[in-house]
Design an enzyme around this catalytic site. Structure first.
Site, PDB file in Angstrom:
ATOM      1  CE  LYS A 143      -4.149   0.027   2.263  1.00 11.56           C
ATOM      2  NZ  LYS A 143      -5.068  -0.136   3.417  1.00 11.56           N
ATOM      3  CB  ILE A 144       2.183   3.395  -2.396  1.00  8.22           C
ATOM      4  CG1 ILE A 144       3.285   2.324  -2.328  1.00  8.22           C
ATOM      5  CG2 ILE A 144       2.796   4.777  -2.623  1.00  8.22           C
ATOM      6  CD1 ILE A 144       4.111   2.203  -3.597  1.00  8.22           C
TER       7      ILE A 144
END
Length: 363
Positions: A143-144
């Site tokens: 997750k970014i």
């Protein structure tokens, strides 16, 4: 045996992922049961979820004590613990990922980079690579945050074959930029002669937080009848952008090489306004080639009294009118999105710091 209402959502082309993880749900067999009986096809996590899991349970005490004997920082201790849980969840979801029909269509488990890095492109890229290697599973997603700084990180990670869940999206403009980053990342990968199949991504569009912030302004502008509708209207509009961006000749060149579209994922789907049904955001946005990640209580509510039916492309004119009405009223959705993004980073950073403090106390 009656098919679970949650599982019936999959009949309309949408995948339901569980927005929750801890060791109890893994080792008790509950996650396996949710996969089998409710058709759960993925898991997402975030710093707040891990903070609650580690701080409210003794399940992690032994690992913390053992890891504390090393020279690891508190953050490194956390990620070592988190990676262990993510690996276990990835293994449980491997049969979903490896389904013969479409390998890699689902079965993903998401692990987020440190929220402290949300505005640091290069540090985000470095940690995304590190977490990808440490988990070492084809069905993990890193997750970014979809901040402006995160766009280059997303593009770089995709170009390197890292699956990415782009999180904290609140505006249509930023969503389109994220889809562009995904496509550009795949194009770079293809230009380098690398395979683009089995690289997967979702763009997580946050819902309930939009309405929480906007609804009071609606009352002030005589638009009270639109409460609870702005986030849904935005999501429906985002889906039309998705359909446009992943049907171009440019995209078709990548699709011919086996690339799959970056799906929209509906996040923050637990309704926080008691005036609306607790399954409000799930029922309103059921449609093909999308994902909805829901917390346990929302899953249980939908299982009990949800209405599984195709809804994502119903009344698109109405969605357009909602967005036009708030614009005419002077509500700046760009400013709303910026505030929500800042608050979102803060909402993940605070529990992450609390988590690190809790690890320090247990050492």
């Amino acid at each position: 045996m009656t098919t679970s209402k949650v599982k019936q959502i999959h009949d309309f082309g949408q995948s339901i992922w569980l927005d929750f993880i801890d060791r109890k749900v893994i080792f008790s067999g509950e996650l396996k049961k949710l996969i089998d009986e409710d058709g759960i096809r993925g898991v997402t996590s975030n710093p707040a979820i891990f903070e609650k899991a580690i701080s409210s349970s003794s399940d992690y005490d032994q690992d913390i004590a053992e890891l504390s004997k090393s020279d690891k920082t508190n953050e490194e201790i956390f990620f070592a613990i988190a990676v262990k849980d993510i690996k276990l969840a990835c293994d449980l979801l491997a049969p979903v990922y490896n389904e013969e029909e479409v390998v890699g269509a689902d079965g993903y488990v998401s692990l987020e980079v440190s929220p402290f890095l949300a505005l640091d492109t290069q540090a985000t890229i470095k940690q995304a690579r590190q977490l990808w290697e440490e988990v070492g599973k084809d069905n993990v997603m890193i997750k970014i945050p979809g901040t402006e700084s995160g766009l280059i990180a997303v593009q770089t990670a995709i170009s390197e074959g890292i699956n990415v869940n782009v999180t904290l999206l609140f505006s249509l403009e930023r969503y389109e930029a994220v889809a562009e980053a995904y496509i550009s990342g795949l194009e770079k990968r293809a230009a380098d002669g690398l395979p683009v199949n089995h690289v997967s991504s979702v763009a997580s569009f946050f819902l309930s937080r939009i309405d929480i912030l906007v609804d009071p302004f609606l009352d002030q502008n005589g638009l009270g009848e639109l409460k609870g509708q702005v986030a849904i209207a935005s999501a429906k509009t985002a889906y039309q952008i998705y359909k446009r961006m992943f049907s171009t000749d440019r995209w078709k060149k990548l699709a011919e090489k086996g690339a799959v579209p970056q799906r929209l994922l509906w996040a923050s789907t637990s309704n926080k306004n008691p005036a609306f049904k607790d399954t409000w955001y799930v029922e309103a946005l059921i449609g093909p080639d999308t994902v909805n990640t829901i917390p346990m209580e929302t899953l249980q509510a939908f299982r009990d009294h949800g209405n599984p039916a195709s809804s994502l492309e119903q009344d698109l004119d109405g969605a357009t009118k909602v967005l036009e009405s708030i614009k005419e009223a002077g509500i700046d959705m760009g400013a709303v999105a910026k505030q929500l993004e800042d608050e979102g980073i803060d909402k993940f950073s605070k529990p992450f710091q609390q988590l690190l403090d809790a690890i320090e106390k247990q050492k």
